[in-house]
Design a protein around this motif. Sequence first.
Motif, PDB file in Angstrom:
ATOM      1  N   VAL A  15      86.568  54.349  18.138  1.00 12.07           N
ATOM      2  CA  VAL A  15      86.948  55.445  18.134  1.00 12.07           C
ATOM      3  C   VAL A  15      85.314  55.484  19.482  1.00 12.07           C
ATOM      4  CG1 VAL A  15      86.752  57.821  18.146  1.00 12.07           C
ATOM      5  CG2 VAL A  15      87.748  56.248  16.758  1.00 12.07           C
ATOM      6  N   VAL A  16      84.481  55.239  18.695  1.00 11.69           N
ATOM      7  CA  VAL A  16      83.268  54.847  19.410  1.00 11.69           C
ATOM      8  C   VAL A  16      83.340  54.507  20.751  1.00 11.69           C
ATOM      9  CG1 VAL A  16      80.934  54.685  20.129  1.00 11.69           C
ATOM     10  CG2 VAL A  16      81.984  55.916  18.289  1.00 11.69           C
ATOM     11  N   LEU A  17      84.117  52.294  20.454  1.00  8.88           N
ATOM     12  CA  LEU A  17      84.654  52.257  21.454  1.00  8.88           C
ATOM     13  C   LEU A  17      85.146  52.304  22.812  1.00  8.88           C
ATOM     14  CD1 LEU A  17      84.197  48.620  20.381  1.00  8.88           C
ATOM     15  CD2 LEU A  17      81.875  49.439  21.198  1.00  8.88           C
ATOM     16  N   VAL A  18      86.974  53.145  22.214  1.00  7.73           N
ATOM     17  CA  VAL A  18      87.528  53.669  22.841  1.00  7.73           C
ATOM     18  C   VAL A  18      86.920  54.632  23.657  1.00  7.73           C
ATOM     19  CG1 VAL A  18      89.847  54.560  22.543  1.00  7.73           C
ATOM     20  CG2 VAL A  18      89.705  52.485  21.182  1.00  7.73           C
ATOM     21  N   LEU A  19      86.266  55.663  22.822  1.00  8.60           N
ATOM     22  CA  LEU A  19      85.907  56.641  23.796  1.00  8.60           C
ATOM     23  C   LEU A  19      84.557  56.116  24.750  1.00  8.60           C
ATOM     24  CD1 LEU A  19      85.303  59.121  21.114  1.00  8.60           C
ATOM     25  CD2 LEU A  19      87.404  58.886  23.070  1.00  8.60           C
ATOM     26  N   ARG A  20      83.756  55.416  24.647  1.00 10.28           N
ATOM     27  CA  ARG A  20      83.110  54.840  25.493  1.00 10.28           C
ATOM     28  C   ARG A  20      84.102  53.548  26.922  1.00 10.28           C
ATOM     29  NH1 ARG A  20      77.529  50.865  23.975  1.00 10.28           N
ATOM     30  NH2 ARG A  20      75.884  52.986  23.626  1.00 10.28           N
ATOM     31  N   TYR A  21      84.291  52.374  26.339  1.00 10.25           N
ATOM     32  CA  TYR A  21      85.101  51.921  27.291  1.00 10.25           C
ATOM     33  C   TYR A  21      86.095  52.005  27.728  1.00 10.25           C
ATOM     34  CZ  TYR A  21      80.641  49.834  25.783  1.00 10.25           C
ATOM     35  OH  TYR A  21      79.529  48.997  25.326  1.00 10.25           O
ATOM     36  N   PHE A  22      87.289  53.244  27.529  1.00 10.33           N
ATOM     37  CA  PHE A  22      88.519  54.174  27.665  1.00 10.33           C
ATOM     38  C   PHE A  22      88.349  54.667  28.382  1.00 10.33           C
ATOM     39  CE2 PHE A  22      92.294  55.545  27.727  1.00 10.33           C
ATOM     40  CZ  PHE A  22      93.453  54.619  27.925  1.00 10.33           C
ATOM     41  N   GLU A  23      87.723  56.352  27.680  1.00  3.90           N
ATOM     42  CA  GLU A  23      87.478  56.470  28.429  1.00  3.90           C
ATOM     43  C   GLU A  23      85.962  57.104  29.066  1.00  3.90           C
ATOM     44  OE1 GLU A  23      90.194  60.021  28.146  1.00  3.90           O
ATOM     45  OE2 GLU A  23      89.888  59.932  25.957  1.00  3.90           O
ATOM     46  N   GLN A  24      85.312  56.417  29.010  1.00  4.55           N
ATOM     47  CA  GLN A  24      84.062  55.925  30.149  1.00  4.55           C
ATOM     48  C   GLN A  24      83.300  57.214  29.758  1.00  4.55           C
ATOM     49  OE1 GLN A  24      83.777  53.186  32.068  1.00  4.55           O
ATOM     50  NE2 GLN A  24      85.026  52.426  31.240  1.00  4.55           N
ATOM     51  N   LEU A  25      83.483  58.057  28.655  1.00  2.00           N
ATOM     52  CA  LEU A  25      82.379  59.088  27.894  1.00  2.00           C
ATOM     53  C   LEU A  25      81.169  58.418  27.868  1.00  2.00           C
ATOM     54  CD1 LEU A  25      84.413  60.509  24.942  1.00  2.00           C
ATOM     55  CD2 LEU A  25      84.007  60.941  27.878  1.00  2.00           C
ATOM     56  N   ASP A  50      77.093  58.527  25.684  1.00  3.26           N
ATOM     57  CA  ASP A  50      76.894  58.559  24.583  1.00  3.26           C
ATOM     58  C   ASP A  50      76.957  59.848  23.730  1.00  3.26           C
ATOM     59  OD1 ASP A  50      77.423  56.243  24.587  1.00  3.26           O
ATOM     60  OD2 ASP A  50      74.985  55.520  23.793  1.00  3.26           O
ATOM     61  N   GLU A  51      75.857  60.418  24.661  1.00  2.17           N
ATOM     62  CA  GLU A  51      76.085  62.006  24.435  1.00  2.17           C
ATOM     63  C   GLU A  51      77.615  63.237  24.296  1.00  2.17           C
ATOM     64  OE1 GLU A  51      73.593  64.472  27.159  1.00  2.17           O
ATOM     65  OE2 GLU A  51      73.025  65.758  25.694  1.00  2.17           O
ATOM     66  N   GLU A  52      78.156  62.266  25.556  1.00  6.74           N
ATOM     67  CA  GLU A  52      79.506  63.262  25.238  1.00  6.74           C
ATOM     68  C   GLU A  52      80.613  63.207  24.111  1.00  6.74           C
ATOM     69  OE1 GLU A  52      80.849  64.076  29.793  1.00  6.74           O
ATOM     70  OE2 GLU A  52      80.751  61.792  28.825  1.00  6.74           O
ATOM     71  N   ILE A  53      80.295  61.674  23.695  1.00  6.51           N
ATOM     72  CA  ILE A  53      80.866  61.147  22.294  1.00  6.51           C
ATOM     73  C   ILE A  53      80.365  61.680  21.130  1.00  6.51           C
ATOM     74  CG2 ILE A  53      81.228  59.234  21.071  1.00  6.51           C
ATOM     75  CD1 ILE A  53      81.003  57.052  23.168  1.00  6.51           C
ATOM     76  N   ALA A  54      79.049  62.147  21.035  1.00  7.97           N
ATOM     77  CA  ALA A  54      78.368  62.518  19.754  1.00  7.97           C
ATOM     78  C   ALA A  54      79.080  64.134  20.114  1.00  7.97           C
ATOM     79  CB  ALA A  54      77.057  62.465  20.117  1.00  7.97           C
ATOM     80  N   ASP A  55      78.979  64.697  21.122  1.00 10.53           N
ATOM     81  CA  ASP A  55      79.873  66.082  20.512  1.00 10.53           C
ATOM     82  C   ASP A  55      81.129  65.876  20.264  1.00 10.53           C
ATOM     83  OD1 ASP A  55      77.598  67.308  22.005  1.00 10.53           O
ATOM     84  OD2 ASP A  55      77.889  67.823  24.066  1.00 10.53           O
ATOM     85  N   GLU A  56      82.077  64.873  21.151  1.00  6.79           N
ATOM     86  CA  GLU A  56      83.308  64.826  20.716  1.00  6.79           C
ATOM     87  C   GLU A  56      83.099  64.559  19.032  1.00  6.79           C
ATOM     88  OE1 GLU A  56      86.509  63.403  22.201  1.00  6.79           O
ATOM     89  OE2 GLU A  56      85.903  64.638  23.801  1.00  6.79           O
ATOM     90  N   LEU A  57      82.640  64.127  18.638  1.00  8.46           N
ATOM     91  CA  LEU A  57      82.954  63.269  16.865  1.00  8.46           C
ATOM     92  C   LEU A  57      81.791  63.867  16.374  1.00  8.46           C
ATOM     93  CD1 LEU A  57      83.186  59.898  17.209  1.00  8.46           C
ATOM     94  CD2 LEU A  57      85.032  60.762  17.698  1.00  8.46           C
ATOM     95  N   GLY A  58      80.881  64.717  17.007  1.00 11.42           N
ATOM     96  CA  GLY A  58      79.781  66.233  16.209  1.00 11.42           C
ATOM     97  C   GLY A  58      79.266  64.976  15.053  1.00 11.42           C
ATOM     98  N   VAL A  59      78.222  64.042  16.055  1.00  6.00           N
ATOM     99  CA  VAL A  59      77.608  63.071  15.441  1.00  6.00           C
ATOM    100  C   VAL A  59      76.378  63.353  16.325  1.00  6.00           C
ATOM    101  CG1 VAL A  59      79.388  61.414  13.776  1.00  6.00           C
ATOM    102  CG2 VAL A  59      78.797  60.715  15.921  1.00  6.00           C
ATOM    103  N   THR A  60      74.836  62.598  15.864  1.00  2.02           N
ATOM    104  CA  THR A  60      74.437  62.412  16.517  1.00  2.02           C
ATOM    105  C   THR A  60      74.351  61.290  17.835  1.00  2.02           C
ATOM    106  OG1 THR A  60      73.346  60.636  15.705  1.00  2.02           O
ATOM    107  CG2 THR A  60      72.933  62.340  14.484  1.00  2.02           C
ATOM    108  N   ARG A  61      73.714  61.158  18.510  1.00  2.00           N
ATOM    109  CA  ARG A  61      73.274  60.015  20.001  1.00  2.00           C
ATOM    110  C   ARG A  61      72.890  59.002  18.725  1.00  2.00           C
ATOM    111  NH1 ARG A  61      70.234  61.855  25.164  1.00  2.00           N
ATOM    112  NH2 ARG A  61      69.780  63.338  23.655  1.00  2.00           N
ATOM    113  N   VAL A  62      72.358  58.789  18.206  1.00  2.00           N
ATOM    114  CA  VAL A  62      71.862  57.314  17.407  1.00  2.00           C
ATOM    115  C   VAL A  62      72.852  56.953  16.804  1.00  2.00           C
ATOM    116  CG1 VAL A  62      69.996  56.826  15.656  1.00  2.00           C
ATOM    117  CG2 VAL A  62      68.857  58.556  16.868  1.00  2.00           C
ATOM    118  N   THR A  63      73.678  57.511  15.964  1.00  2.00           N
ATOM    119  CA  THR A  63      74.693  57.092  15.353  1.00  2.00           C
ATOM    120  C   THR A  63      75.390  56.641  16.721  1.00  2.00           C
ATOM    121  OG1 THR A  63      74.697  58.842  13.705  1.00  2.00           O
ATOM    122  CG2 THR A  63      76.892  58.397  13.856  1.00  2.00           C
TER     123      THR A  63
END
Lengths: 167, 394
Positions: free
Chosen positions: A114-124, A126-139
């Motif tokens: 899911v992280v890869l899809v959000l990053r490389y498909f949705e082009q989000l 890391d901060e946006e992905i962290a918000d979407e998934l409710g995790v930290t940017r480090v995660t």
Amino acid sequence: MADDFESFVRDRMNALVRYGYVLSGNPHDAADLAQEALARLGERWRRVHARGDPEAYVRTTMARLHISWWRRRRREHPVRNLPEESYDDSGLRAADGDMGLWQAVGELPPRQRVVLVLRYFEQLTDEEIADELGVTRVTVRTQASRALEKLRRVENFRVAELSGRLC
Amino acid sequence: MRTDVENDLTRTLRAAFASAPPVAPGFPETVTRRRGQRRRRRAAAITGLAAVLLAITGVVTVRPAAESLPADAGPVRDVRAVWPEAVVTLPPLTGGDVRYQVEAALGDGVYLVRPERGAPVLLDGAKVRRLDGIFPADWPGDLGITANHIVWSMATGDGVDVYVQPWRDDGPAVHLGRLPAMDVAVTESGDAFYAVGSTKSGNLWTHRLYRLAAGQEPVPVAAGDGYVLVDGPWAVSGVPQPGAANRLPRVWEPYPSLASVLTAPRSVPTYRNVVTGQTATPVSRASIISCAVAACAGHDGGAVVFWDATGANEVRTGFTLDLRDRADAFFDTSGRFVQVTTRTPRESTSTTTGSHLWDRTTGAVATVRGEMAYDVIDLGFDGGKTVLDLTRIR
């Protein structure tokens, strides 16, 4: 944009099921994800619609559902890549080429995928992905890094295999 | 700057999106149906909670929602009413972790729980024993239970690191070793640990058995190759995916998984004890839904049947399953309790149509909302995290 929920479903179902396919890697889970996320949207349609971006809500729900569904199903020991579930598409095969990247993505843990899809498909970001998934940017960075490392190994292996074949 | 694999990945994901299969006919109608199901489930949950509150006051007998009952089941009560002594409300975790999943009841009021985020936690009464110190903050691995230990694994580099920590006392965590595998299941025998490491190539899984000891390299045990741990030290062969001895529920998963459609019954499994080499094959009394080493669940023309693996203590219930459904049976560690769940076929919406817990010793049956884990069923959050602790019904 569709004003009523039923129109929204009809207008966006194709795109959402395709997105589900990218997330899950098989058409049954893709439809399941889209249906469940849309059913949840239906319960909150007025509120979400008023905020202006119901599709983003559905996509976020699908990404989160995919992670949690996988956890539940894992306890049931599902068989991966059932023959009945396989889907072969010549266009995808061509894009995937000999690298086998699509198959390798399918074998990643869902959170990494899911992280890869959000990053490389949705082009989000890391901060946006962290918000979407409710995790930290480090995660997010950790998950992405682990996933990319696995994919690099697959690519390197394929390249070596192809080189050997050509020699 | 993006690397080649990142660029390849973007292209691959876009290609997957573009070439995804078309939406099946009836998709909007299915969404509408699922909305209705969600509304009914919510209403049933509210009704159920009210009924439980009334039951606590001794005024009323709880009846489940009619839609979850098999056709000829008659009135069946909720697990809370049938085994009230086993219903336990657990405390919230400290640090703001409100939501968590209960993975195991370890006896004497000790529970292994997994917060929505972060590392697993041991709950012992009101005492919370955090395991954060041994788990990475963002631990993405697998969790399991053996006779005396919590087992967890973590994929790192080209293998899986396996750790154990005793759950009966405050002993330290130990790194058991690193296996060249993608998935690992561990069992415990005396002072030794055995692990099956599974690796997938294409659609083919290969399984290798190892003997593990802290501070030593894993020792391959060739006689155990090809088997997958499913129930303590017991393994089955020919399973295409890793099953874990200590990952739960303890269920035998044959090939193919869709054989769980009742019209395509499963074959009888043969178990092998990876520690002793002993083999065991349950006696078949009906079309098998699922087996554990101790017992099997099946159906005869749809009627639910249970029996010991020896063939003894056969119980033919009055429950009838819809043969168009998929069914699964999950046993507790003793084989006394078995949860039978049914779902509509995957081609529709995989909706759960029934979920019942049976006590094979007394014949008691109850409806249950929740999934069998290690001797515990997480009943959800009713003013507090509530579980059915099967160790309290022994």
